[in-house]
Design a protein around this motif. Structure first.
Motif, PDB file in Angstrom:
ATOM      1  N   LYS A 213       0.833  -1.209   0.000  1.00 27.04           N
ATOM      2  CA  LYS A 213       0.000   0.000   0.000  1.00 27.04           C
ATOM      3  C   LYS A 213       0.864   1.254   0.000  1.00 27.04           C
ATOM      4  CE  LYS A 213      -3.857   0.177   2.342  1.00 27.04           C
ATOM      5  NZ  LYS A 213      -4.840   0.269   3.457  1.00 27.04           N
ATOM      6  N   LYS A 214       1.942   1.268   0.791  1.00 22.15           N
ATOM      7  CA  LYS A 214       2.814   2.435   0.829  1.00 22.15           C
ATOM      8  C   LYS A 214       3.375   2.748  -0.565  1.00 22.15           C
ATOM      9  CE  LYS A 214       3.311   4.278   5.027  1.00 22.15           C
ATOM     10  NZ  LYS A 214       3.146   5.730   5.284  1.00 22.15           N
ATOM     11  N   HIS A 215       3.669   1.707  -1.325  1.00 18.42           N
ATOM     12  CA  HIS A 215       4.250   1.917  -2.647  1.00 18.42           C
ATOM     13  C   HIS A 215       3.193   2.223  -3.719  1.00 18.42           C
ATOM     14  CE1 HIS A 215       8.433   1.157  -1.786  1.00 18.42           C
ATOM     15  NE2 HIS A 215       8.141   0.038  -1.166  1.00 18.42           N
ATOM     16  N   SER A 216       1.945   1.920  -3.437  1.00 24.09           N
ATOM     17  CA  SER A 216       0.912   2.097  -4.461  1.00 24.09           C
ATOM     18  C   SER A 216      -0.010   3.284  -4.211  1.00 24.09           C
ATOM     19  CB  SER A 216       0.048   0.829  -4.564  1.00 24.09           C
ATOM     20  OG  SER A 216      -0.671   0.599  -3.370  1.00 24.09           O
ATOM     21  N   VAL A 217       0.045   3.884  -3.001  1.00 22.43           N
ATOM     22  CA  VAL A 217      -0.930   4.920  -2.673  1.00 22.43           C
ATOM     23  C   VAL A 217      -0.791   6.136  -3.583  1.00 22.43           C
ATOM     24  CG1 VAL A 217       0.446   6.040  -0.863  1.00 22.43           C
ATOM     25  CG2 VAL A 217      -2.033   6.147  -0.766  1.00 22.43           C
ATOM     26  N   ALA A 218       0.414   6.486  -3.988  1.00 18.08           N
ATOM     27  CA  ALA A 218       0.572   7.647  -4.879  1.00 18.08           C
ATOM     28  C   ALA A 218      -0.151   7.417  -6.191  1.00 18.08           C
ATOM     29  CB  ALA A 218       2.058   7.923  -5.128  1.00 18.08           C
ATOM     30  N   ALA A 219      -0.022   6.221  -6.751  1.00 17.73           N
ATOM     31  CA  ALA A 219      -0.698   5.921  -8.014  1.00 17.73           C
ATOM     32  C   ALA A 219      -2.206   5.957  -7.841  1.00 17.73           C
ATOM     33  CB  ALA A 219      -0.253   4.553  -8.527  1.00 17.73           C
ATOM     34  N   ARG A 220      -2.697   5.453  -6.728  1.00 13.19           N
ATOM     35  CA  ARG A 220      -4.138   5.472  -6.492  1.00 13.19           C
ATOM     36  C   ARG A 220      -4.652   6.907  -6.353  1.00 13.19           C
ATOM     37  NH1 ARG A 220      -4.740   0.403  -2.159  1.00 13.19           N
ATOM     38  NH2 ARG A 220      -3.876  -1.191  -3.563  1.00 13.19           N
ATOM     39  N   LEU A 221      -3.891   7.733  -5.659  1.00  8.94           N
ATOM     40  CA  LEU A 221      -4.304   9.124  -5.516  1.00  8.94           C
ATOM     41  C   LEU A 221      -4.248   9.856  -6.856  1.00  8.94           C
ATOM     42  CD1 LEU A 221      -2.623  10.067  -2.112  1.00  8.94           C
ATOM     43  CD2 LEU A 221      -4.970   9.297  -2.533  1.00  8.94           C
ATOM     44  N   ARG A 222      -3.257   9.550  -7.665  1.00  7.70           N
ATOM     45  CA  ARG A 222      -3.209  10.143  -8.999  1.00  7.70           C
ATOM     46  C   ARG A 222      -4.412   9.721  -9.825  1.00  7.70           C
ATOM     47  NH1 ARG A 222       2.200   9.063  -8.999  1.00  7.70           N
ATOM     48  NH2 ARG A 222       1.902   7.163 -10.219  1.00  7.70           N
ATOM     49  N   GLY A 223      -4.815   8.472  -9.652  1.00 13.13           N
ATOM     50  CA  GLY A 223      -5.997   7.996 -10.367  1.00 13.13           C
ATOM     51  C   GLY A 223      -7.237   8.771  -9.987  1.00 13.13           C
ATOM     52  N   LEU A 224      -7.388   9.040  -8.680  1.00 13.09           N
ATOM     53  CA  LEU A 224      -8.528   9.848  -8.234  1.00 13.09           C
ATOM     54  C   LEU A 224      -8.464  11.250  -8.824  1.00 13.09           C
ATOM     55  CD1 LEU A 224      -9.002   9.049  -4.429  1.00 13.09           C
ATOM     56  CD2 LEU A 224     -10.438   8.324  -6.329  1.00 13.09           C
ATOM     57  N   ALA A 225      -7.280  11.854  -8.764  1.00 12.22           N
ATOM     58  CA  ALA A 225      -7.138  13.208  -9.294  1.00 12.22           C
ATOM     59  C   ALA A 225      -7.409  13.240 -10.797  1.00 12.22           C
ATOM     60  CB  ALA A 225      -5.734  13.728  -8.996  1.00 12.22           C
ATOM     61  N   SER A 226      -6.974  12.198 -11.509  1.00 12.23           N
ATOM     62  CA  SER A 226      -7.213  12.147 -12.958  1.00 12.23           C
ATOM     63  C   SER A 226      -8.695  12.044 -13.276  1.00 12.23           C
ATOM     64  CB  SER A 226      -6.472  10.951 -13.562  1.00 12.23           C
ATOM     65  OG  SER A 226      -5.076  11.097 -13.417  1.00 12.23           O
ATOM     66  N   ALA A 227      -9.451  11.462 -12.358  1.00 14.95           N
ATOM     67  CA  ALA A 227     -10.893  11.353 -12.540  1.00 14.95           C
ATOM     68  C   ALA A 227     -11.628  12.622 -12.116  1.00 14.95           C
ATOM     69  CB  ALA A 227     -11.432  10.158 -11.747  1.00 14.95           C
ATOM     70  N   GLY A 228     -10.875  13.619 -11.695  1.00 12.51           N
ATOM     71  CA  GLY A 228     -11.480  14.893 -11.311  1.00 12.51           C
ATOM     72  C   GLY A 228     -11.953  14.952  -9.879  1.00 12.51           C
ATOM     73  N   GLN A 229     -11.514  14.009  -9.031  1.00 19.20           N
ATOM     74  CA  GLN A 229     -11.949  14.004  -7.639  1.00 19.20           C
ATOM     75  C   GLN A 229     -10.898  14.652  -6.743  1.00 19.20           C
ATOM     76  OE1 GLN A 229     -14.587   9.874  -7.725  1.00 19.20           O
ATOM     77  NE2 GLN A 229     -13.551  10.530  -5.869  1.00 19.20           N
ATOM     78  N   PRO A 230     -11.320  15.266  -5.652  1.00 16.65           N
ATOM     79  CA  PRO A 230     -10.346  15.839  -4.717  1.00 16.65           C
ATOM     80  C   PRO A 230      -9.583  14.745  -3.980  1.00 16.65           C
ATOM     81  CG  PRO A 230     -12.558  15.967  -3.805  1.00 16.65           C
ATOM     82  CD  PRO A 230     -12.708  15.472  -5.221  1.00 16.65           C
ATOM     83  N   VAL A 231      -8.422  15.114  -3.479  1.00 13.40           N
ATOM     84  CA  VAL A 231      -7.559  14.198  -2.728  1.00 13.40           C
ATOM     85  C   VAL A 231      -7.082  14.939  -1.484  1.00 13.40           C
ATOM     86  CG1 VAL A 231      -5.366  12.956  -2.749  1.00 13.40           C
ATOM     87  CG2 VAL A 231      -6.814  12.962  -4.792  1.00 13.40           C
ATOM     88  N   PHE A 232      -6.991  14.243  -0.346  1.00 13.52           N
ATOM     89  CA  PHE A 232      -6.552  14.894   0.881  1.00 13.52           C
ATOM     90  C   PHE A 232      -5.143  15.470   0.727  1.00 13.52           C
ATOM     91  CE2 PHE A 232      -6.469  10.195   1.397  1.00 13.52           C
ATOM     92  CZ  PHE A 232      -5.102   9.990   1.191  1.00 13.52           C
ATOM     93  N   ALA A 233      -4.897  16.596   1.373  1.00 16.55           N
ATOM     94  CA  ALA A 233      -3.548  17.131   1.474  1.00 16.55           C
ATOM     95  C   ALA A 233      -2.728  16.206   2.377  1.00 16.55           C
ATOM     96  CB  ALA A 233      -3.586  18.543   2.052  1.00 16.55           C
ATOM     97  N   HIS A 234      -1.429  16.171   2.156  1.00 16.49           N
ATOM     98  CA  HIS A 234      -0.606  15.279   2.966  1.00 16.49           C
ATOM     99  C   HIS A 234       0.796  15.847   3.113  1.00 16.49           C
ATOM    100  CE1 HIS A 234       1.551  13.805  -0.618  1.00 16.49           C
ATOM    101  NE2 HIS A 234       0.391  13.863  -1.220  1.00 16.49           N
ATOM    102  N   ARG A 235       1.433  15.477   4.219  1.00 13.56           N
ATOM    103  CA  ARG A 235       2.795  15.922   4.482  1.00 13.56           C
ATOM    104  C   ARG A 235       3.465  14.953   5.438  1.00 13.56           C
ATOM    105  NH1 ARG A 235       5.294  19.093   8.219  1.00 13.56           N
ATOM    106  NH2 ARG A 235       3.333  19.484   9.321  1.00 13.56           N
ATOM    107  N   GLY A 236       4.751  14.692   5.222  1.00 14.77           N
ATOM    108  CA  GLY A 236       5.541  13.890   6.146  1.00 14.77           C
ATOM    109  C   GLY A 236       5.363  12.394   6.019  1.00 14.77           C
ATOM    110  N   LEU A 237       4.699  11.930   4.971  1.00 17.40           N
ATOM    111  CA  LEU A 237       4.418  10.501   4.833  1.00 17.40           C
ATOM    112  C   LEU A 237       5.130   9.860   3.643  1.00 17.40           C
ATOM    113  CD1 LEU A 237       0.659  10.761   5.746  1.00 17.40           C
ATOM    114  CD2 LEU A 237       2.415   9.636   7.113  1.00 17.40           C
ATOM    115  N   ARG A 238       5.978  10.612   2.955  1.00 17.07           N
ATOM    116  CA  ARG A 238       6.851  10.076   1.904  1.00 17.07           C
ATOM    117  C   ARG A 238       6.077   9.450   0.747  1.00 17.07           C
ATOM    118  NH1 ARG A 238       7.281   8.496   6.530  1.00 17.07           N
ATOM    119  NH2 ARG A 238       6.739   6.333   6.039  1.00 17.07           N
TER     120      ARG A 238
END
Length: 408
Positions: free
Chosen positions: A351-376
């Motif tokens: 999950k740690k290695h795939s979460v960025a891709a999943r969040l990009r997928g949401l953003a590509s679909a036009g959905q908002p994504v939570f802000a994040h910091r300090g989680l690499r």
């Protein structure tokens, strides 16, 4: 990079875009405007009690784990996957009854009991079975070790522990919280605006989380057994051994059990909530101590005496661990390395290695994504195109969409 994705700007947007985990913070901070209700899908979600006031809700959004997720490094060591920590190792409750009755090795229960016995805390805010509907969970305040133990054990399904945070703060006494990693994120964010949290909250303790199931997962078990929820007097998800069976008892005196693997071996049937599938911190980086299952390969091979992994995340967490060990309330076994946890919790590494891709997928679909910091998140990005494309397709198909429940 996903860092530039747009976060949700209203609580409605958090819920409607599948970013809500039902922690209950909104209901605690604005009980005149929001109340937690169970949806038809079996999820706890905030229901608006009045016309929505987005300006007034800004203070909630500033800490909502569907809008912002952050963690500060507070340990003496760091790992790209497992984050900041001071100690990783095996542990279990020093009290044999706690070790047997609580989930896994009883570490979180033992720590809660130790905090009360030592006077470091006057009470524990956590969740437990609803006495009226024991398949469901609700926030509880435990003032005695006996109450903590009575409410021990994992609670798979919706839980709104943070709905009780204002009631806890109003007591003006030192307390600890046992909750989910996303709840810890919310508490740390909320502490920036409410100094009472840093003054009164002596520890935040979490489990390394595989995700919160819809209530429908439990309802499916009842349907399989031909039972109605009104008949149930006990629904124990874990404990009484490690991992211990899921046990259901009824008003007519019947009892049913399912092994851990019978309950959870088929991941497709977990009914995990949408927010959990894109969680950037299921390993408790914002907590003081995180407790984990430590089965080699990620699954139990049978029953054992009960062993937890324990990860201290802060100076306060390390001090609490040492205090509990000195008192005999906790026993330490062998030390672990982050690579041991890669083996114990392989799905967390994935999950740690795939979460960025999943969040990009949401953003590509036009959905908002939570802000994040300090989680690499960006640093751990494996660039998995299949994850990105699959998430985008599911989002466009409405798989993340939800509807706010109506107030009663």
């Amino acid at each position: 990079m996903i860092s530039e994705a747009t976060p949700p700007v209203t609580l409605r947007a958090v819920v409607e875009n599948g970013l809500c985990i039902g922690c209950g913070l909104c209901a605690a901070l604005a009980p005149e405007r929001w109340a937690m209700r169970m949806t038809d899908e079996g999820r706890l979600r905030p229901a608006p009690l009045t016309a929505e006031n987005h300006d007034a809700d800004a203070m909630i959004l500033a800490a909502c784990p569907g809008a912002v997720v952050e963690a500060e490094p507070r340990g003496t060591q760091s790992d790209p996957v497992w984050g900041s920590f001071t100690h990783m190792g095996e542990a279990w409750a020093g009290d044999a009854d706690i070790r047997y009755r609580a989930a896994t090795g009883g570490v979180l229960t033992a720590l809660g009991v130790h905090l009360l016995r030592s006077g470091q805390a006057r009470f524990i805010l956590h969740c437990g079975a609803d006495p009226e509907r024991p398949m469901r969970s609700r926030w509880q305040i435990s003032e005695t070790p006996e109450q903590v133990l009575d409410r021990a054990g994992s609670r798979y399904g919706p839980s709104d522990t943070l709905a009780g945070i204002e009631a806890a703060l109003a007591r003006n006494e030192p307390f600890a919280v046992i909750a989910k990693p996303c709840d810890a994120n919310a508490l740390r964010a909320r502490a920036k605006a409410d100094p009472r949290l840093d003054r009164l909250m002596v520890a935040v303790l979490v489990m390394v989380c595989g995700g919160a199931s819809d209530l429908g997962k439990s309802q499916a078990v009842l349907e399989e057994l031909g039972l109605r929820e009104e008949e149930v007097t006990l629904f124990r998800y874990r404990g009484h051994g490690n991992p211990g069976p899921t046990r259901i008892e009824t008003r007519s005196g019947e009892a049913f059990e399912k092994t851990y693997l019978d309950m959870w071996a088929d991941e497709a049937g977990w009914r995990i909530q949408s927010r959990c599938k894109i969680c950037p911190d299921a390993i408790g980086e914002a907590a003081d101590i995180a407790a984990a299952d430590i089965w080699p390969g990620g699954a139990p091979m049978g029953e054992d005496e009960g062993f937890n992994g324990v990860i201290t995340r802060s100076p306060a967490g390390q001090a609490l661990l040492e205090s509990a060990v000195a008192a005999g309330d906790l026993v330490l076994g062998r030390a672990h390395s982050p690579r041991d946890y890669d083996d114990f919790q392989p799905h967390q590494v994935a999950k740690k290695h795939s979460v960025a891709a999943r969040l990009r997928g949401l953003a590509s679909a036009g959905q908002p994504v939570f802000a994040h910091r300090g989680l690499r998140i960006d640093a751990l990005d494996a660039g998995d195109a299949a994850q990105e494309e699959g998430t985008c397709a599911r989002a466009k198909a409405g798989k993340f969409r939800e509807t706010l429940p109506e107030a009663d």
